[in-house]
Motif scaffolding. Structure first.
Motif, PDB file in Angstrom:
ATOM      1  N   MET A  20       0.828  -1.202   0.000  1.00 50.47           N
ATOM      2  CA  MET A  20       0.000   0.000   0.000  1.00 50.47           C
ATOM      3  C   MET A  20       0.862   1.252   0.000  1.00 50.47           C
ATOM      4  O   MET A  20       0.589   2.220  -0.729  1.00 50.47           O
ATOM      5  CB  MET A  20      -0.922  -0.014   1.224  1.00 50.47           C
ATOM      6  CG  MET A  20      -1.962  -1.119   1.203  1.00 50.47           C
ATOM      7  SD  MET A  20      -2.873  -1.248   2.764  1.00 50.47           S
ATOM      8  CE  MET A  20      -3.584   0.381   2.861  1.00 50.47           C
ATOM      9  N   ALA A  21       1.934   1.253   0.807  1.00 51.86           N
ATOM     10  CA  ALA A  21       2.810   2.418   0.860  1.00 51.86           C
ATOM     11  C   ALA A  21       3.538   2.615  -0.468  1.00 51.86           C
ATOM     12  O   ALA A  21       3.683   3.748  -0.955  1.00 51.86           O
ATOM     13  CB  ALA A  21       3.815   2.256   2.002  1.00 51.86           C
ATOM     14  N   MET A  22       3.998   1.530  -1.090  1.00 50.81           N
ATOM     15  CA  MET A  22       4.708   1.649  -2.367  1.00 50.81           C
ATOM     16  C   MET A  22       3.772   2.116  -3.477  1.00 50.81           C
ATOM     17  O   MET A  22       4.175   2.878  -4.363  1.00 50.81           O
ATOM     18  CB  MET A  22       5.331   0.306  -2.747  1.00 50.81           C
ATOM     19  CG  MET A  22       6.589  -0.015  -1.967  1.00 50.81           C
ATOM     20  SD  MET A  22       7.427  -1.470  -2.613  1.00 50.81           S
ATOM     21  CE  MET A  22       8.914  -1.458  -1.623  1.00 50.81           C
ATOM     22  N   GLY A  23       2.519   1.646  -3.437  1.00 47.15           N
ATOM     23  CA  GLY A  23       1.568   2.100  -4.444  1.00 47.15           C
ATOM     24  C   GLY A  23       1.398   3.604  -4.400  1.00 47.15           C
ATOM     25  O   GLY A  23       1.360   4.279  -5.443  1.00 47.15           O
ATOM     26  N   LYS A  24       1.319   4.159  -3.206  1.00 41.79           N
ATOM     27  CA  LYS A  24       1.207   5.602  -3.070  1.00 41.79           C
ATOM     28  C   LYS A  24       2.455   6.300  -3.606  1.00 41.79           C
ATOM     29  O   LYS A  24       2.372   7.332  -4.287  1.00 41.79           O
ATOM     30  CB  LYS A  24       0.993   5.947  -1.595  1.00 41.79           C
ATOM     31  CG  LYS A  24       0.810   7.429  -1.316  1.00 41.79           C
ATOM     32  CD  LYS A  24       0.431   7.677   0.136  1.00 41.79           C
ATOM     33  CE  LYS A  24       1.510   7.204   1.069  1.00 41.79           C
ATOM     34  NZ  LYS A  24       1.193   7.540   2.480  1.00 41.79           N
ATOM     35  N   ALA A  25       3.639   5.718  -3.345  1.00 38.88           N
ATOM     36  CA  ALA A  25       4.880   6.326  -3.822  1.00 38.88           C
ATOM     37  C   ALA A  25       4.985   6.252  -5.348  1.00 38.88           C
ATOM     38  O   ALA A  25       5.454   7.205  -5.996  1.00 38.88           O
ATOM     39  CB  ALA A  25       6.078   5.628  -3.177  1.00 38.88           C
TER      40      ALA A  25
END
Length: 686
Positions: free
Chosen positions: A569-574
């Motif tokens: 989820m965090a990488m998708g945002k990045a």
């Protein structure tokens, strides 16, 4: 990490007799995660026990009714009525089962075979009664046959049998425990005779109604019993000697009482104390009478001194009044009324000394009134003293009652504080609490892709309790993976790039997006690996090496799976952020980073270097004289690795090499020189 977890413990309530078994059963239950509490005024209300274990005795009717009522009122999950085969009360068993059916309480009658052990009273088993008689050098009468082998259990094994019934949740109404080891009474006698001389055993009767034979019947069951066959840990023949020695040390018939009440205290030290207590109790019993006699002797002496009469001629004071009042105040009617008769006798003696005739004494009304005052004073002072003493005793009883309740409430208050602390630590500080996980995952709250890879490795290592973590990034064509981050000594020899088709576990994750677990412990493969999924495709792999033995659990696998999803989820945002600023990150029509973006990359690699060991990042200044940025970018294409980056810094062009050794540096210099690019300066990024 799992050792830091604090969970609620279920509770078992003990009631009834058989104190010899309670300690061993309590120890076994506590090892299995149960809280064991004793029966008290508010035990059911405060502890809400899931199971009630009631140990039957000779006289337990009213107490058992109270426990049954409390078990129903506070919805105890189960009621176990434990009884011995030699002391069964079938009417009590039938009552427990009938009452349970009527009120919907799940109950079982547990029938133990012949049990022996330290601390048992002579009423608990035949062997205990035999040992007590032997230690007291008394004749022992066995009611039953001595040649019939019956199941025999040491007390520790009997406690284990009850533990099995609780753990396995056996729900039959009658459960007869049967030992694989059987002994006849004659075998018991012969075994004990091998190390001590025993008294003569007299056999009385030949019938199944007697206690020793009843053990066999109870163990075999009578059609409606479930037989629990137990393979004992302690051989009965081997345990007879230490148990008998315990009885001999603790005084024979009194051994069971002292053992159950005072643990393993030395019996020799207790004998003088018991003798002293008996002497004190005897003295307290006769003390009032001795004082009564002594005070009367004093009154007689004073009467002799004042003319052989208790009435003083000068003042008219009768000292017998003082005698009666003192005894009434000290001991009430029990001593004031007995003091009346000696006082009357003393007055009669004094009047005889004055008048000389007994008949004339009773004809005088004043004398009869004098006698009646003795009786009135004895009754009055005794009544007042007894009434006052009754009030004091009542107040003392109430005070003791309140003190016990206060102690009980104080104990439960402390237990409530302990439970509160358990909950607090579980929610706030526990290694698997939501708050703890959230505090760590917050480190991924960034939109910088390089920072996310760095923090993802650190977060995974911390959550999983390991120092060896590697993250590989999937190439756009999904044919290769390149190493992005590695932490720990176990990851130092891992390759910087991998072909997807050469690693079946990666192919499986690529196809199914499943967690990989190295069940076969194959060398060269990670212990655990989890895919990082973004927009339905695998973009990276988290690998863990060097797990400890206790970490190989479903719990750890689920924890890694949850962590991987949070990282995804965090990488998708990045990635979304990176796509949005793509035009501003690079020099137009090149892959050369703008100064601001290049500075961010440098900062991210410095942060990552602080977590890694033996990882060297090099910064090379390139000469681009006579070349545009587009021409330089074309020449660098194919000469540097995918994980390397080119960027602007103070109007100069720098090449940032990640995790490179001397061999790699030499190879890259040769490639750059072959393409006409000079390296002006090189230094390590620190």
């Amino acid at each position: 990490m799992s050792s830091n977890k604090n969970n609620f413990r279920r509770s078992v309530l003990f009631a009834g007799n058989s104190g010899f078994m309670k300690e061993s059963l309590k120890e076994k239950l506590e090892k299995e995660g149960w809280d064991v509490v004793g029966a008290g005024e508010d035990s059911f209300k405060l502890y809400n026990p899931q199971i009630v274990v009631y140990f039957a005795g000779r006289d337990c009717g009213q107490d058992m009714l109270q426990v049954l009522y409390a078990a129903r009122q506070y919805h105890a999950g189960r009621f176990l009525y434990v009884t011995g085969a030699g002391a069964r009360q079938e009417y009590s068993e039938e009552f427990v089962l009938a009452w349970s059916r009527e009120h919907g309480v799940q109950s079982s009658v547990v029938i133990l075979p012949e049990v022996f052990g330290k601390g048992m009273s002579s009423d608990d088993s035949v062997i205990a009664r035999f040992f007590c008689a032997a230690c007291e050098q008394e004749k022992f009468q066995l009611h039953g046959r001595d040649d019939v082998p019956v199941p025999v259990l040491y007390s520790e094994d009997a406690a284990y049998a009850i533990l099995m019934i609780i753990q396995q949740e056996l729900k039959q109404e009658r459960i007869a425990v049967s030992s694989e080891e059987a002994m006849s009474f004659m075998q018991v006698v012969l075994t004990v005779n091998g190390f001590v001389n025993l008294p003569q055993v007299e056999i009385m009767g030949q019938g199944k109604e007697f206690s020793w034979a009843a053990a066999e019947n109870a163990a075999n069951g009578n059609g409606d019993c479930y037989e629990l066959k137990l393979k004992p840990k302690y051989r009965a023949a081997e345990m007879l000697k230490p148990v008998y020695e315990w009885y001999a040390t603790h005084g024979g018939a009194g051994a069971a009482d002292t053992g159950s009440q005072a643990g393993t205290a030395d019996g020799d030290d207790r004998e003088p104390e018991q003798a002293s207590e008996k002497e004190n109790s005897r003295l307290e019993k006769y003390k009032p009478y001795l004082e009564n006699i002594g005070l009367f002797v004093v009154i007689v002496i004073l009467s002799l001194l004042q003319g052989k009469t208790p009435v003083n001629s000068a003042t008219g004071l009768d000292i017998a009044y003082i005698y009666i009042i003192i005894m009434g105040i000290l001991y009430g009617k029990k001593q004031s009324l007995p003091a009346v008769l000696p006082s009357m006798a003393l007055l009669t003696w004094g009047l005889l000394n004055q008048h000389g005739e007994l008949a004339s004494i009773f004809y005088v009304p004043e004398n009869m009134f004098h006698y009646s005052t003795y009786l009135f004073l004895g009754v009055f002072t005794g009544y007042i003293s007894d009434s006052w003493r009754g009030q004091v005793n009542s107040l003392g009883y109430k005070l003791n009652h309140f003190a016990r309740r206060y102690s009980f409430l104080q104990e439960n208050y402390q237990k409530s504080i302990e439970i509160k602390d358990k909950l607090y630590h579980q929610i706030i500080n526990s290694d698997d609490s939501i708050g703890w996980l959230y505090g760590i995952i917050r480190q991924l709250d960034t939109v910088e892709v390089e920072d996310i890879f760095t923090q993802a490795a650190a977060v995974t290592g911390r959550i999983m309790g390991t120092q060896n973590v590697a993250i590989y990034v999937m190439g756009k064509d999904q044919f290769y993976l390149r190493q992005k981050v590695r932490l720990g000594d176990r990851t130092a020899q891992l390759p910087h790039s991998r072909r997807t088709e050469d690693n079946p576990y990666i192919m499986d994750m690529l196809a199914n997006h499943h967690l990989f677990v190295n069940h076969g412990l194959q060398l060269g493969l990670p212990d655990l690996a989890a895919p990082i999924i973004y927009a339905g495709r695998m973009i990276a792999v988290i690998e863990i090496y060097g797990m400890n033995f206790e970490q190989w659990s479903i719990y750890q696998q689920n924890l890694l799976s949850v962590t991987a999803r949070l990282i995804s989820m965090a990488m998708g945002k990045a990635y979304l952020y990176e796509e949005g600023i793509q035009s501003r990150r690079f020099v137009p029509q090149t892959r050369i980073l703008q100064p601001e973006e290049f500075a961010k990359l440098e900062k991210g690699l410095r942060t990552r270097a602080a977590l890694q060991e033996n990882v060297r990042n090099m910064l090379l200044e390139l000469s681009c004289a006579g070349m545009s940025y587009q021409e330089l970018d074309n020449k660098l294409s194919g000469a540097i690795r995918q994980e390397d980056a080119v960027g602007l810094k103070e109007d100069r062009v720098f090449l940032l090499l990640h995790d490179v050794d001397d061999t790699g540096m030499q190879l890259i210099r040769q490639r750059l020189l072959h393409r006409g690019i000079d390296v002006l300066e090189s230094r390590e990024l620190v």
